[in-house]
Design an enzyme around this catalytic site. Structure first.
Site, PDB file in Angstrom:
ATOM      1  CB  CYS A  37      -0.941  -0.059   1.087  1.00  0.00           C
ATOM      2  SG  CYS A  37      -2.171  -1.318   1.006  1.00  0.00           S
ATOM      3  CG  HIS A  71      -3.148   3.270   2.517  1.00  0.00           C
ATOM      4  ND1 HIS A  71      -3.429   3.285   1.252  1.00  0.00           N
ATOM      5  CD2 HIS A  71      -2.962   2.146   3.097  1.00  0.00           C
ATOM      6  CE1 HIS A  71      -3.775   1.850   1.193  1.00  0.00           C
ATOM      7  NE2 HIS A  71      -3.565   1.261   2.374  1.00  0.00           N
ATOM      8  CG  ASN A  81      -6.335  -0.733   1.233  1.00  0.00           C
ATOM      9  OD1 ASN A  81      -5.800  -0.113   0.414  1.00  0.00           O
ATOM     10  ND2 ASN A  81      -5.851  -1.336   2.061  1.00  0.00           N
TER      11      ASN A  81
HETATM   12  O1  UT7 Z   1      -3.644  -1.580   3.601  1.00  0.00           O
HETATM   13  C1  UT7 Z   1      -2.761  -2.748   4.049  1.00  0.00           C
HETATM   14  C2  UT7 Z   1      -2.547  -2.697   5.375  1.00  0.00           C
HETATM   15  N1  UT7 Z   1      -3.896  -3.259   5.888  1.00  0.00           N
HETATM   16  C3  UT7 Z   1      -4.752  -2.575   6.909  1.00  0.00           C
HETATM   17  O2  UT7 Z   1      -4.173  -1.410   7.313  1.00  0.00           O
HETATM   18  C4  UT7 Z   1      -5.467  -3.629   7.582  1.00  0.00           C
HETATM   19  C5  UT7 Z   1      -5.257  -3.391   9.311  1.00  0.00           C
HETATM   20  N2  UT7 Z   1      -6.292  -4.147  10.035  1.00  0.00           N
HETATM   21  C6  UT7 Z   1      -7.604  -3.892  10.113  1.00  0.00           C
HETATM   22  O3  UT7 Z   1      -8.024  -2.732   9.505  1.00  0.00           O
HETATM   23  C7  UT7 Z   1      -8.198  -4.475  10.820  1.00  0.00           C
HETATM   24  O4  UT7 Z   1      -7.557  -5.472  11.889  1.00  0.00           O
HETATM   25  C8  UT7 Z   1      -9.657  -5.493  10.210  1.00  0.00           C
HETATM   26  C9  UT7 Z   1     -10.654  -4.652   9.892  1.00  0.00           C
HETATM   27  C10 UT7 Z   1      -9.129  -6.467   9.232  1.00  0.00           C
HETATM   28  C11 UT7 Z   1     -10.246  -6.151  11.381  1.00  0.00           C
HETATM   29  O5  UT7 Z   1     -10.640  -5.641  12.462  1.00  0.00           O
HETATM   30  P1  UT7 Z   1     -10.508  -5.780  13.663  1.00  0.00           P
HETATM   31  O6  UT7 Z   1     -11.322  -4.750  14.663  1.00  0.00           O
HETATM   32  O7  UT7 Z   1      -9.316  -6.053  14.063  1.00  0.00           O
HETATM   33  O8  UT7 Z   1     -11.138  -7.202  14.087  1.00  0.00           O
HETATM   34  P2  UT7 Z   1     -10.681  -8.633  14.314  1.00  0.00           P
HETATM   35  O9  UT7 Z   1      -9.675  -9.255  13.413  1.00  0.00           O
HETATM   36  O10 UT7 Z   1     -10.242  -8.447  15.846  1.00  0.00           O
HETATM   37  O11 UT7 Z   1     -12.051  -9.261  14.577  1.00  0.00           O
HETATM   38  C12 UT7 Z   1     -13.039  -9.034  15.886  1.00  0.00           C
HETATM   39  C13 UT7 Z   1     -14.247  -9.901  15.464  1.00  0.00           C
HETATM   40  C14 UT7 Z   1     -13.579 -11.363  15.385  1.00  0.00           C
HETATM   41  O12 UT7 Z   1     -14.912 -12.125  16.308  1.00  0.00           O
HETATM   42  P3  UT7 Z   1     -14.705 -12.882  17.330  1.00  0.00           P
HETATM   43  O13 UT7 Z   1     -13.141 -13.799  17.213  1.00  0.00           O
HETATM   44  O14 UT7 Z   1     -14.421 -11.505  18.526  1.00  0.00           O
HETATM   45  O15 UT7 Z   1     -15.817 -13.486  17.755  1.00  0.00           O
HETATM   46  C15 UT7 Z   1     -13.947 -11.456  13.968  1.00  0.00           C
HETATM   47  O16 UT7 Z   1     -13.961 -13.058  13.482  1.00  0.00           O
HETATM   48  O17 UT7 Z   1     -14.950  -9.780  14.259  1.00  0.00           O
HETATM   49  C16 UT7 Z   1     -14.974 -10.514  13.482  1.00  0.00           C
HETATM   50  N3  UT7 Z   1     -15.038 -10.283  12.235  1.00  0.00           N
HETATM   51  C17 UT7 Z   1     -16.260  -9.875  11.450  1.00  0.00           C
HETATM   52  N4  UT7 Z   1     -17.225  -9.864  11.867  1.00  0.00           N
HETATM   53  C18 UT7 Z   1     -18.218  -9.523  11.106  1.00  0.00           C
HETATM   54  C19 UT7 Z   1     -14.065 -10.382  11.220  1.00  0.00           C
HETATM   55  N5  UT7 Z   1     -14.343  -9.840  10.275  1.00  0.00           N
HETATM   56  C20 UT7 Z   1     -15.639  -9.566  10.216  1.00  0.00           C
HETATM   57  C21 UT7 Z   1     -16.900  -9.014   9.507  1.00  0.00           C
HETATM   58  N6  UT7 Z   1     -17.918  -8.920   9.655  1.00  0.00           N
HETATM   59  N7  UT7 Z   1     -16.376  -8.784   8.027  1.00  0.00           N
END
Ligand code: UT7
Length: 332
Positions: free
Chosen positions: A116, A256, A286
Site C-alpha cells: 500500500c 492511505h 482500500n
Molecule cells: O493497507 C494494507 C494494510 N492493511 C491494513 O491496514 C488492515 C489493518 N487491519 C484492520 O484494518 C483490522 O484489523 C480489520 C478490519 C482487518 C479487522 O478489524 P478488527 O477490529 O481488528 O477485528 P478482529 O480481526 O479483531 O475481529 C474481531 C471480531 C472477530 O470475532 P470474534 O473472534 O471476536 O468472535 C472476527 O471474527 O470480528 C469478527 N469479524 C467480523 N465480523 C463481522 C472479522 N471480520 C468480520 C466481518 N463482519 N467482516
C-alpha cells in the site's frame, strides 16, 4: 545548474463501474453494514468484473485521462513507473503493458511492488529522475485489481479492498514547489502478517495451492492494524516536525485509505482537524497503490498553489512512509 524540484502537474483516475455494496457483501459472507462501517469505515467499493481485463486496463484509463487533462502526447513521456501488487502477469511489468496500450513509445518503464506504500515509493523514484535534470515528463501510476486476489468467502478480508487506478504527471521546476521531503521505510519481517502465499518462486502455483486458496491475500488483521496505526502516524509527525510545519500550516493530509480508524489516529497524532484530512475510503475501500491519487483527484479543484500537503501510507512488506509536497498549480 539550478536545483530542480519534481512537481505534480496533473492527476487522472479510473474506477470500474460495478459497485459492491456492504448490503451485497452481507449476502455473500456473515457480516453487516454496521460492522464494516464501525470497524473499517467502508460503505462500497468498485470492482472490475469484465472478463479479460487486468490492472493495466485500469491504469490505461487513468493515464489516458491524465494525458488529456495535461495536453500531453504519449510520445512526450520518457518514463512510466507503475506501482501495483496485482500485476497483469508475473512478468513482463504492468508498466510495460500500460505504455504499449497507451502508445507511449519513447520511454522506459518498470513496476514497483511496495504494497500500500507503492504510490509513495514510485512517486519518490519518479521525482529522482526529474531532479537529475535528464527527464522532463514522468508518469507515476498506481493501479490495482485487488478483487483478483481477494477471497470472497473470507469475511475478515473481503470488505476491505476495492479496484481502481490513479496517475500523476511529474515535471521539473526551479521554483519551491513539488516534492520537498520524504521518509520511506520498510521492514521485511512484516511479511509474516500480510502476504500472498503461492504463485511466486518460493511456492509456485499447483493444484494444491489453488485448492488451499493460497493465491489470495493472507492477512492477520490485528498485528497489521497495530503496526499501521503507530508507523503511519510516526512518519507523518516526523516529516511535519523536521520541516517545521505546524498543524495550522498544513493544508491537507492525504492518508492511505485502509481503515478509517488508522486515518483518525494519524490525524489526531498530527493534531489536525477533520477538514484537513482527505477521506474517501467509504466510496472506494482500500485500493492499495491507488488510494493516494484517488484522493488527490477528488480534492484537486480545492488545492491551491503552495499548499503544504503530506502524503502518508503503510502497507505490505511492511512498507511505510510520508512525502511532503508543496502543491504546484491552481485548477481555475
Ligand atoms: O493497507 C494494507 C494494510 N492493511 C491494513 O491496514 C488492515 C489493518 N487491519 C484492520 O484494518 C483490522 O484489523 C480489520 C478490519 C482487518 C479487522 O478489524 P478488527 O477490529 O481488528 O477485528 P478482529 O480481526 O479483531 O475481529 C474481531 C471480531 C472477530 O470475532 P470474534 O473472534 O471476536 O468472535 C472476527 O471474527 O470480528 C469478527 N469479524 C467480523 N465480523 C463481522 C472479522 N471480520 C468480520 C466481518 N463482519 N467482516
Amino acid at each position: 545548474m539550478q536545483k530542480l524540484n519534481a512537481v505534480i502537474t496533473g492527476v487522472g483516475v479510473y474506477v470500474p463501474e460495478y459497485i459492491l455494496t456492504n448490503e451485497e457483501l452481507s449476502r455473500m459472507v456473515d457480516t453487516t453494514d454496521e460492522w464494516i462501517m464501525t470497524r473499517i469505515g467502508i460503505k462500497e467499493r468498485h470492482i472490475l468484473r469484465e472478463p479479460g481485463k487486468g490492472s493495466s486496463d485500469l491504469g490505461v484509463n487513468a493515464v489516458n485521462e491524465l494525458l488529456q487533462k495535461t495536453k500531453t502526447k504519449p510520445e512526450e513521456i520518457e518514463l512510466l513507473i507503475c506501482a501495483t501488487v496485482t500485476p497483469d502477469m508475473q512478468f513482463p511489468a504492468t508498466a510495460n503493458i500500460i505504455c504499449d496500450k497507451v502508445g507511449i513509445k519513447n520511454a522506459f518503464s518498470f513496476d514497483v511492488n511496495a504494497g500500500c506504500s507503492g504510490f509513495l515509493y514510485a512517486l519518490s523514484a519518479g521525482a529522482k529522475f526529474i531532479e537529475s535534470g535528464k527527464y522532463k515528463k514522468v508518469i507515476v501510476v498506481g493501479t490495482e485489481k485487488m478483487s483478483s486476489i481477494v477471497d470472497y468467502t473470507d469475511r475478515a478480508v473481503c470488505p476491505i479492498f476495492g479496484d481502481g487506478a490513479g496517475a500523476v504527471l511529474l515535471e521539473p521546476t526551479t521554483e519551491n514547489f513539488g516534492l520537498i521531503d520524504e521518509i520511506l521505510l520498510s521492514d521485511g519481517f512484516g511479511r509474516v502478517h500480510l502476504h500472498q502465499k503461492a504463485g511466486g518462486s518460493l511456492k509456485p502455483a499447483s493444484f494444491e495451492t489453488v485448492a488451499t486458496k493460497e493465491h489470495f491475500i493472507y492477512q492477520e488483521g490485528q498485528p497489521v492494524f497495530k503496526w499501521a496505526v503507530v508507523k503511519m502516524a510516526d512518519v507523518s509527525l516526523e516529516i511535519m516536525e523536521r520541516n517545521n510545519i505546524k498543524p495550522e500550516d498544513l493544508a491537507w493530509l492525504v492518508p492511505h485509505q485502509a481503515n478509517l480508524r488508522i486515518i483518525d489516529a494519524t490525524a489526531s497524532r498530527m493534531k489536525l482537524n477533520k477538514d484537513q484530512v482527505m477521506i474517501n475510503i467509504q466510496k472506494y475501500g482500500n485500493t492499495t497503490s491507488a488510494t493516494l491519487p484517488l484522493c488527490l483527484y477528488e480534492w484537486e479543484s480545492r488545492l491551491k498553489k503552495g499548499d503544504n500537503i503530506i502524503l502518508s501510507a503503510f502497507g505490505a512488506g511492511f512498507t511505510w512512509g510520508a512525502i511532503y509536497i508543496k502543491w504546484g498549480y491552481n485548477t481555475n
